[in-house]
Scaffold this motif. Sequence first.
Motif, PDB file in Angstrom:
ATOM      1  N   TYR A 123       1.996  -6.198  -7.587  1.00 17.14           N
ATOM      2  CA  TYR A 123       3.361  -6.231  -7.063  1.00 17.14           C
ATOM      3  C   TYR A 123       3.513  -5.434  -5.779  1.00 17.14           C
ATOM      4  O   TYR A 123       4.534  -5.529  -5.107  1.00 17.14           O
ATOM      5  CB  TYR A 123       4.341  -5.686  -8.111  1.00 17.14           C
ATOM      6  N   SER A 124       2.518  -4.648  -5.424  1.00 12.83           N
ATOM      7  CA  SER A 124       2.655  -3.838  -4.220  1.00 12.83           C
ATOM      8  C   SER A 124       2.805  -4.697  -2.976  1.00 12.83           C
ATOM      9  O   SER A 124       3.528  -4.349  -2.043  1.00 12.83           O
ATOM     10  CB  SER A 124       1.450  -2.903  -4.072  1.00 12.83           C
ATOM     11  N   ASN A 125       2.126  -5.837  -2.946  1.00 15.95           N
ATOM     12  CA  ASN A 125       2.311  -6.768  -1.830  1.00 15.95           C
ATOM     13  C   ASN A 125       2.142  -8.224  -2.262  1.00 15.95           C
ATOM     14  O   ASN A 125       2.009  -9.110  -1.428  1.00 15.95           O
ATOM     15  CB  ASN A 125       1.329  -6.453  -0.697  1.00 15.95           C
ATOM     16  N   PHE A 126       2.143  -8.486  -3.574  1.00 14.02           N
ATOM     17  CA  PHE A 126       2.071  -9.842  -4.124  1.00 14.02           C
ATOM     18  C   PHE A 126       0.773 -10.555  -3.794  1.00 14.02           C
ATOM     19  O   PHE A 126       0.720 -11.774  -3.743  1.00 14.02           O
ATOM     20  CB  PHE A 126       3.272 -10.677  -3.676  1.00 14.02           C
ATOM     21  N   ASP A 127      -0.284  -9.771  -3.584  1.00 12.36           N
ATOM     22  CA  ASP A 127      -1.587 -10.383  -3.357  1.00 12.36           C
ATOM     23  C   ASP A 127      -2.071 -11.039  -4.651  1.00 12.36           C
ATOM     24  O   ASP A 127      -1.772 -10.568  -5.749  1.00 12.36           O
ATOM     25  CB  ASP A 127      -2.582  -9.316  -2.908  1.00 12.36           C
ATOM     26  N   TYR A 196       1.856 -11.836   9.875  1.00 12.88           N
ATOM     27  CA  TYR A 196       1.437 -10.447   9.678  1.00 12.88           C
ATOM     28  C   TYR A 196       2.350  -9.490  10.439  1.00 12.88           C
ATOM     29  O   TYR A 196       2.787  -8.461   9.912  1.00 12.88           O
ATOM     30  CB  TYR A 196      -0.006 -10.299  10.142  1.00 12.88           C
ATOM     31  N   TYR A 199       5.997  -9.185   8.807  1.00  8.09           N
ATOM     32  CA  TYR A 199       6.097  -8.405   7.577  1.00  8.09           C
ATOM     33  C   TYR A 199       5.610  -6.965   7.739  1.00  8.09           C
ATOM     34  O   TYR A 199       5.903  -6.109   6.895  1.00  8.09           O
ATOM     35  CB  TYR A 199       5.344  -9.105   6.445  1.00  8.09           C
ATOM     36  N   ASN A 203       6.547  -3.071   5.866  1.00 10.12           N
ATOM     37  CA  ASN A 203       5.406  -2.488   5.156  1.00 10.12           C
ATOM     38  C   ASN A 203       4.853  -3.374   4.045  1.00 10.12           C
ATOM     39  O   ASN A 203       4.502  -2.901   2.967  1.00 10.12           O
ATOM     40  CB  ASN A 203       5.773  -1.114   4.597  1.00 10.12           C
ATOM     41  N   ILE A 204       4.812  -4.681   4.300  1.00 13.85           N
ATOM     42  CA  ILE A 204       4.195  -5.625   3.372  1.00 13.85           C
ATOM     43  C   ILE A 204       2.980  -6.230   4.066  1.00 13.85           C
ATOM     44  O   ILE A 204       3.100  -6.789   5.159  1.00 13.85           O
ATOM     45  CB  ILE A 204       5.175  -6.736   2.960  1.00 13.85           C
ATOM     46  N   SER A 205       1.819  -6.102   3.452  1.00 11.11           N
ATOM     47  CA  SER A 205       0.583  -6.582   4.060  1.00 11.11           C
ATOM     48  C   SER A 205       0.395  -8.074   3.783  1.00 11.11           C
ATOM     49  O   SER A 205       0.462  -8.510   2.635  1.00 11.11           O
ATOM     50  CB  SER A 205      -0.619  -5.810   3.512  1.00 11.11           C
ATOM     51  N   PHE A 306      14.267  -6.915   0.177  1.00  7.07           N
ATOM     52  CA  PHE A 306      13.153  -7.742  -0.287  1.00  7.07           C
ATOM     53  C   PHE A 306      13.549  -8.461  -1.557  1.00  7.07           C
ATOM     54  O   PHE A 306      14.224  -7.905  -2.407  1.00  7.07           O
ATOM     55  CB  PHE A 306      11.953  -6.837  -0.562  1.00  7.07           C
TER      56      PHE A 306
END
Length: 317
Positions: A123-127, A196, A199, A203-205, A306
Amino acid sequence: MKLNITLSAAGVILLYIAGSLCQSDVCGRAPISNRIVGGENATAGYWPWQVSIHVTVQGIDFGHFCGGTLITKDWVLSAAHCFQWFNASYIVMYFGRMNQSGSNPYETNMTAIRNINHPNFTYSNFDNDIALIQLSSSVSFSDYIRPVCLAAAGSVFAAGTESWVTGWGLLKPNDTELPKILQEVMIPVVNDSDCYNAYGGVNISITSNMICAGLLNQGGKGPCQGDSGGPISSRKGSLWIQAGIVSFGIQCADPTFPTVFARVSQYQDWIKSYMGSNQPGFVAFNAASNSIFKSVPNLFPLFLTFYFIPFSLFLTS
């Protein structure tokens, strides 16, 4: 979803079959066919792989909460974040569905025996926002129910590639009801670096496991809450290839922040590892970059609230 304006790409799309294609005779073909914010009602049979995923508790149907795609007779592809609070015992999937409240003469439904979230989803960046759902029994294919082809490893969806998103998500931000009829909308793929940069301001990678699409500096078209887990797909001739899975965004159809999708081609080996002998149809897609849709430099990210795209997880209400 948000007006279906016909978009055309000047780039020549080159497509060839790659890998194991056990579903190649049926995948990605919509025999009936020769919106989502800014979209429009779809036509029955145009998106025969579209799945409506419902939560049912003690026989009570709480309705559609995420989308998915049929990839074989036994498996559905969706987003991992859709299943953080629901396991397979609460899931009912509808195939061949157009209307969430009216008649669906070509419909069938199935329960699930298990759902598998990617082990590295975060969940930190939905990777790695990808999940597999195994059906309790095999679904029968028809003109209205059949699997989509999946983008094979190494596929390239260049900036400007025409892509279609489908689902039952909100028609505009802050709506209180989902649409009844399946929606469809066309939006172009966005350059990786532009996505990139956009976002980075919140602060979303954006990783190599993601693909972005939307109308930069215009907005007004794209997925919204309730569309999560559904497909973004591109076409060559009569064949449709799923490029991504609806994952997240900043507001619905925002002009500055494109929608982010899990990049399906990154997960070919992971998907195949669960399929056994009945593999999905994987197709390599390569699109030239000289599209009429150009990347937009010097984006100015806005610090907006977000949100998760699934209707049930809308955090700004």
